[in-house]
Scaffold this active site. Structure first.
Site, PDB file in Angstrom:
ATOM      1  N   GLU A 163      -4.097  10.835  -2.943  1.00  0.00           N
ATOM      2  CA  GLU A 163      -3.307   9.618  -3.145  1.00  0.00           C
ATOM      3  C   GLU A 163      -1.961   9.838  -3.830  1.00  0.00           C
ATOM      4  O   GLU A 163      -1.736   9.330  -4.933  1.00  0.00           O
ATOM      5  CB  GLU A 163      -4.125   8.596  -3.937  1.00  0.00           C
ATOM      6  CG  GLU A 163      -5.364   8.138  -3.213  1.00  0.00           C
ATOM      7  CD  GLU A 163      -6.055   6.949  -3.885  1.00  0.00           C
ATOM      8  OE1 GLU A 163      -5.678   6.596  -5.009  1.00  0.00           O
ATOM      9  OE2 GLU A 163      -6.957   6.381  -3.270  1.00  0.00           O
ATOM     10  N   GLU A 358     -12.540   8.141   0.595  1.00  0.00           N
ATOM     11  CA  GLU A 358     -13.022   7.244  -0.467  1.00  0.00           C
ATOM     12  C   GLU A 358     -13.162   5.846   0.090  1.00  0.00           C
ATOM     13  O   GLU A 358     -12.298   5.380   0.840  1.00  0.00           O
ATOM     14  CB  GLU A 358     -12.039   7.148  -1.644  1.00  0.00           C
ATOM     15  CG  GLU A 358     -11.992   8.342  -2.545  1.00  0.00           C
ATOM     16  CD  GLU A 358     -10.986   8.158  -3.692  1.00  0.00           C
ATOM     17  OE1 GLU A 358     -10.721   6.995  -4.087  1.00  0.00           O
ATOM     18  OE2 GLU A 358     -10.486   9.178  -4.172  1.00  0.00           O
TER      19      GLU A 358
HETATM   20  C1  FCB Z   1      -8.647   5.633  -6.014  1.00  0.00           C
HETATM   21  C2  FCB Z   1      -8.673   6.948  -6.745  1.00  0.00           C
HETATM   22  C3  FCB Z   1      -9.983   7.250  -7.399  1.00  0.00           C
HETATM   23  C4  FCB Z   1     -10.634   6.019  -7.979  1.00  0.00           C
HETATM   24  C5  FCB Z   1     -10.687   4.911  -6.957  1.00  0.00           C
HETATM   25  C6  FCB Z   1     -11.368   3.652  -7.436  1.00  0.00           C
HETATM   26  O1  FCB Z   1      -7.353   5.130  -6.032  1.00  0.00           O
HETATM   27  O2  FCB Z   1      -8.386   8.014  -5.888  1.00  0.00           O
HETATM   28  O3  FCB Z   1      -9.760   8.248  -8.356  1.00  0.00           O
HETATM   29  O4  FCB Z   1     -10.009   5.666  -9.141  1.00  0.00           O
HETATM   30  O5  FCB Z   1      -9.392   4.593  -6.541  1.00  0.00           O
END
Ligand code: FCB
Length: 455
Positions: A163, A358
């Site tokens: 990210e 994620e």
């Molecule tokens: C993302 C991050 C991760 C976590 C999630 C909820 O932005 O990559 O580390 O904090 O959100």
């Protein structure tokens, strides 16, 4: 069911959020050490110094992954644990930790998916300008080389950075996370350019030095848009919403992905940033070639999305959610179609296999009087999102895996320990772990390769 035979089911974490022991066994400080000490920077003054104490408890945690039946585990390596000063002397005990972790995973039949950088930048290099310093790409390449030399006989799946959108915007513009800066647009663009160069250099290092044939990608975020209806006009508006740059900030998809995958910065971004008065970073000879190294997959983190319809002239128009629309504890909207259209639009534009690196749900979870942790909302959220992901696959998007965020409740950046994303509940006073109902449910999803989702 739409999930292909070899679809990969996993869980994800990151070093600073779970390891604790931040300056143990010779590790150097990351930018989060000074940041978390800033008054008011993090909820409750929390920090990652203890977190889930995973550094000491990793063997038990791998055991819990086995109980959930994870096929793959996405984790990150802490750069300052491995090289305390960011460059130069390597900290053998830091590296040895990741050795043990990888061995434990392989011993449990779980594929390690390694992210090189999930925001814990070495403080020693931040004082030299961090990502604003052009040398940052070399620093990162050196670090990548150390990790690759040590672990690539066992690790095959690599992600360079996590990210960049978040640490550029929230770390370098809004001061919400480390390094807590408020820089001009011009400087943000420079930090971004160096990040992309660092990414490319790391890809080169992985390909040149990995001992086993690697698969290489990244894990980005950005904006996800989905159409209000399946009409062609709405779909096109959502596609444009997701891929156009309209605002003079660094929260988008294409300013990162176009250079990395297509070798050029997007025209609309150039226009918007120039119009905002920023001069663009000097692109050195060979930079774009470094940045656009071939990737094997596109990892994307998706939690929510905007609903978009076609406005009068066909341009994207945000459809506000009705009052009372479902939200998580963070107040992020629950938007399952994001996991259908996001991967679809990304696959269409970049033509790479997609992994959802994620996706998950922040809930107000606690241990009930019966000793369990009952989190029906996380189960329902995940079920709905995975059903939509299945539709993306049916629609033709080449989606190969899904990593649930997160394995454990952990240090949620500026929110400290107040937001719980885990499949496993952590009592931060005692470090006791309890599998939530969602962990047991996810096990069934994995075992049935998604078939239980529609039951
Ligand atoms: C993302 C991050 C991760 C976590 C999630 C909820 O932005 O990559 O580390 O904090 O959100």
């Amino acid at each position: 069911m739409p999930f292909p035979e070899r679809f990969l089911w996993g869980g994800a974490t990151s070093s600073y959020q779970i390891e604790g022991n931040v300056e143990t066994d010779g590790a150097g400080p990351s930018i989060f050490e000074p940041f978390c000490r800033r008054p008011g920077a993090v909820f409750g003054g929390h920090s990652g110094s203890v977190a889930c104490d995973h550094y000491r408890r990793f063997a038990g945690d791998v055991g819990l992954m086995g109980q959930i039946g994870l096929r793959a585990y996405r984790f990150s390596v802490s750069w300052p644990r491995v090289i305390p000063g960011g460059v130069g002397r390597v900290n053998e005990s830091g590296l040895a930790f990741y050795d043990r972790l990888v061995d434990a995973l392989l011993g449990a039949g779980i594929q390690p998916w390694l992210t090189l950088y999930h925001w814990d930048f070495p403080q020693a290099l931040q004082t030299q300008g961090g990502w604003l310093n052009r040398d940052s790409a070399d620093w990162f390449a050196e670090y990548a080389g150390v990790v690759v030399d040590r672990l690539s006989d066992r690790v095959q799946h690599w992600m360079t950075i996590n990210e960049p959108q978040v640490y550029i915007k929230f770390g370098h513009a809004d001061a919400k996370i480390a390094p807590g800066l408020r820089l001009s647009l011009e400087e943000q663009l420079l930090a971004c350019h160096n990040t992309l160069r660092a990414h490319g250099r790391a890809v080169q290092v992985i390909r040149a030095r990995a001992k086993r044939s690697p698969t290489v990608g990244w894990a980005v975020v950005g904006r996800t848009d989905f159409p209000a209806s399946e009409s062609e006009a709405d779909v096109e508006a959502a596609r444009r919403g997701m891929m156009e740059i309209r605002e003079p900030d660094l929260w988008n998809n294409t300013w990162y992905a176009d250079p990395v995958i297509q070798g050029t910065y997007p025209e609309d971004g150039l226009r918007v940033y120039r119009a905002a008065g920023a001069s663009l970073p000097t692109v050195g000879a060979g930079d774009m070639e470094v940045i656009s190294q071939r990737l094997d997959f596109y990892g994307v983190n998706i939690y929510d999305g905007r609903c978009i319809r076609s406005g009068a002239d066909g341009s994207p128009e945000v459809v506000p959610f009705p009052s009372g629309h479902p939200q998580n504890a963070f107040r992020w909207f629950v938007t399952p179609p994001a996991l259908r259209w996001g991967p679809r639009f990304l696959h269409e534009r970049y033509q790479l296999p997609i992994y959802i690196t994620e996706n998950g749900f922040a809930g107000l979870d606690w241990v009930a009087t019966d000793g369990g942790v009952h989190d029906p909302q996380r189960i329902d959220y995940t079920r709905r999102y995975l059903l939509e992901l299945g539709r993306a696959i049916t629609d033709g998007a080449d989606v190969r895996g899904y990593f649930h965020w997160s394995l454990l409740d952990n240090f949620e950046w500026a929110e400290g320990y107040s937001q719980r994303f885990g499949l496993i509940h952590v009592d931060f006073a005692t470090q006791k772990r309890t599998l939530k109902d969602s962990a047991h449910w996810y096990r069934g999803v994995i075992e049935s390769n998604g078939r239980t989702l529609s039951s």
